[in-house]
Write a protein that holds these residues in place. Structure first.
Motif, PDB file in Angstrom:
ATOM      1  N   ASP B 208      61.914   7.264  22.225  1.00  0.00           N
ATOM      2  CA  ASP B 208      61.754   7.100  20.981  1.00  0.00           C
ATOM      3  C   ASP B 208      60.399   6.835  20.414  1.00  0.00           C
ATOM      4  O   ASP B 208      60.079   6.253  19.356  1.00  0.00           O
ATOM      5  CB  ASP B 208      62.927   6.023  20.620  1.00  0.00           C
ATOM      6  CG  ASP B 208      64.162   6.218  20.663  1.00  0.00           C
ATOM      7  OD1 ASP B 208      64.481   7.398  21.081  1.00  0.00           O
ATOM      8  OD2 ASP B 208      64.995   5.439  20.995  1.00  0.00           O
ATOM      9  N   VAL B 209      59.398   7.245  20.933  1.00  0.00           N
ATOM     10  CA  VAL B 209      58.005   7.065  20.684  1.00  0.00           C
ATOM     11  C   VAL B 209      57.784   8.531  20.438  1.00  0.00           C
ATOM     12  O   VAL B 209      57.424   9.467  21.253  1.00  0.00           O
ATOM     13  CB  VAL B 209      57.095   6.470  21.757  1.00  0.00           C
ATOM     14  CG1 VAL B 209      55.673   6.608  21.246  1.00  0.00           C
ATOM     15  CG2 VAL B 209      57.540   5.016  21.902  1.00  0.00           C
ATOM     16  N   VAL B 210      57.271   8.664  19.184  1.00  0.00           N
ATOM     17  CA  VAL B 210      56.802  10.043  18.774  1.00  0.00           C
ATOM     18  C   VAL B 210      55.187   9.859  18.316  1.00  0.00           C
ATOM     19  O   VAL B 210      54.717   9.001  17.751  1.00  0.00           O
ATOM     20  CB  VAL B 210      57.519  10.729  17.484  1.00  0.00           C
ATOM     21  CG1 VAL B 210      56.944  11.772  16.821  1.00  0.00           C
ATOM     22  CG2 VAL B 210      59.010  10.795  17.704  1.00  0.00           C
ATOM     23  N   GLY B 211      54.251  10.613  18.843  1.00  0.00           N
ATOM     24  CA  GLY B 211      52.825  10.475  18.592  1.00  0.00           C
ATOM     25  C   GLY B 211      52.158  11.854  18.913  1.00  0.00           C
ATOM     26  O   GLY B 211      52.672  12.759  19.390  1.00  0.00           O
ATOM     27  N   THR B 212      50.689  11.560  18.802  1.00  0.00           N
ATOM     28  CA  THR B 212      49.851  12.669  19.035  1.00  0.00           C
ATOM     29  C   THR B 212      50.012  13.109  20.553  1.00  0.00           C
ATOM     30  O   THR B 212      49.963  12.204  21.314  1.00  0.00           O
ATOM     31  CB  THR B 212      48.417  12.532  18.701  1.00  0.00           C
ATOM     32  OG1 THR B 212      48.522  12.188  17.195  1.00  0.00           O
ATOM     33  CG2 THR B 212      47.474  13.594  18.897  1.00  0.00           C
ATOM     34  N   ALA B 213      50.398  14.263  20.711  1.00  0.00           N
ATOM     35  CA  ALA B 213      50.535  14.688  22.138  1.00  0.00           C
ATOM     36  C   ALA B 213      49.873  15.892  22.640  1.00  0.00           C
ATOM     37  O   ALA B 213      49.742  16.878  21.737  1.00  0.00           O
ATOM     38  CB  ALA B 213      52.208  14.966  22.279  1.00  0.00           C
TER      39      ALA B 213
END
Lengths: 337, 337
Positions: B208-213
């Motif tokens: 549930d962590v969305v970030g720069t990937a």
């Protein structure tokens, strides 16, 4: 206290129901044998508190390929049928495409021998996919897929594609969820496409569907309202090595169980099985021409371009302790109907 | 029946506890006022069964920016401190970098005025980020971050960064989850980095962590065991328009509530607020130099490059019905300690 008492009774009833359901066979469509046994033992080992292979609930992740693992993929992937059947509308909107290959070929095939669609080559399919899966808002795309999938029918069973899911796998999804597993779809198919119907078909919400994904572009309409447009640019090709890469990107944890049926699932199964502790890797072999289809070419089954299961993959499965699910021998029934 | 009776009693106790907790103020660290009221009204409207703005539980999505929204981001983002403090080990492993900018500058700064690190330009930071955030296995990266974050301390409070989360936002996360909301982090920071500590710090699991990937690459070690290597190739820049694009990619549903604090959150807030029905968009204004920091430049606050909140953004918030959270006026306490 009246309200509490009623609630207590409801709790008791729910509990009794849960206990009696558990006492029944959780996988009634599976024949007894080593495959079913492996599932039951894996779940027992990973959910027995204090046991050496116990997995805490938050780490219980199970990954399922879709096409050929959860539902029928022959004679052609459902999403490819969607792309092809979108071509008439596409040509109406862009008449300049009418005489151009591969669109002209698709129009002919749609009026004739649909089985011949297998003859379209990969480059043709990529052109058709780009033209039918991008260039619209994400809401328009969702609405189009929803409408199509509600009406489209498979050519052999004359039933909705949504009915062509495998009953034993539906039971397996529910059984794992009942034991605290979070069930993900990890598909080579389009993430956006599968998300439209995954909740109603498999009980899997959009955020738990990982698939091949393109980028979107944020913009504003004339009234200043923001919207996202689907672009023809690939972010994740969720096939082969892309499956473990996609799992890492979208989930961030290694699955404890993974289920596939073709060479595109090889790396996901390897990645899952080589984790610490108890891990379950299973691969469906389509060896049931009568009730579904038979293809490999593993074990002398007919060769195919759709859902290829090579002998090398079969040998890797046997060598690395993956379980091969024989549709013919392990499944009592194939479909819910 | 003995076992059932005990369980029934436990159920009753849990129920009573839940009822009494609900009767208490769910947001005790928030001062009474329009901001707190807006949260309470939004939750009531979206969870009242049969109400005109009821949202079914599976669609209850709330998105939180991290830096400056859930925890302190000044004088510098925690992840940038990680990258800088990794440089000595990096130079030990690759001595050829020792005399080269920007690595030589970082080594000097680490021994001197750490506040001067703000002077490193964006290109410097990108070089340092690529060198310290890629080239290793995903397991090695996770272990390094875990070790660093357990020991590193903020320069002002001399406390672990993990303690510098905002108590009112912790209450808000719990309050939303208690009302069936799934809480996501949607951060411009590195997805892999934040996933390491998000569960212990915010109760938010990695998925549930969305970030720069960035991308990863699947490969095999000498023994044939597969592993993923972090590559210096960006898949998702989860800032500005990248936030709604990232939400679509990783979650696939539009949030009903979103919380941010800077220009990087503008599009996420717009996208959230323009959905149908009740939507909550809130933006934290750092206007409390005494208890935390004061920066804008909105409303005449000091300008900053870290977590910029412009007057234009403030005006958009007022115009579009977003709530501005004043740290000074809306929060009774800032930190859990």
């Amino acid at each position: 206290m009246m309200r509490y008492s009623k609630l207590a009774l409801v709790s008791l009833a729910a509990l009794a129901l849960a206990c009696s359901a558990y006492a029944q066979d959780p996988l009634p469509s599976w024949n007894d044998g080593p495959t079913k046994q492996a599932i039951l033992e894996f779940v027992k080992a990973t959910t027995t508190q204090g046991g050496p292979q116990f997995v805490p609930p938050e780490a219980r992740i199970a990954a399922f390929d879709q096409d050929g693992t959860l539902w029928v993929e022959h004679p052609m992937y459902t999403q490819v049928m969607y792309c092809l059947e979108r071509v008439p509308d596409l040509v109406k909107a862009k008449p300049e495409l009418k005489g151009k290959p591969p669109f002209n070929t698709v129009l002919e095939l749609l009026h004739g021998d649909r089985a011949a669609m297998e003859k379209l080559n990969m480059q043709d399919l990529e052109l058709i996919a780009a033209a039918t899966l991008s260039g619209m808002s994400v809401e328009d795309f969702k609405a189009e897929v929803k409408k199509w999938i509600a009406e489209a029918k498979d050519s052999r069973w004359k039933r909705s594609y949504l009915e062509l899911t495998y009953q034993p796998m539906q039971e397996l999804l529910r059984y794992l969820r009942a034991n605290g597993y979070k069930t993900y779809i990890v598909t080579g198919g389009g993430q956006d496409f599968v998300r439209v119907y995954a909740e109603q078909t498999y009980g899997i919400p959009p955020e738990d569907v990982v698939g091949t994904a393109g980028s979107t572009k944020y913009g504003y309409d004339k009234s200043g309202k923001p919207f996202l447009t689907k672009e023809p640019k690939l972010i994740l090709n969720d096939n082969n090595a892309g499956k473990p890469e996609g799992i890492y990107l979208m989930i961030g944890r290694r699955p404890y169980a993974a289920f596939g049926n073709s060479t595109g699932d090889k790396q996901m199964l390897e990645y899952t099985k080589t984790g610490d502790g108890a891990r379950l890797a299973m691969i469906v072999l389509h060896d049931d021409a009568e009730r579904e289809y038979a293809y490999g070419p593993a074990e002398g089954l007919p060769d195919t371009k759709v859902g290829t299961f090579t002998q090398a993959l079969y040998d890797e499965a046997k060598k690395n302790g993956w379980n091969v699910i024989s549709m013919k021998n392990d499944w009592k029934v194939i479909f819910p109907f």
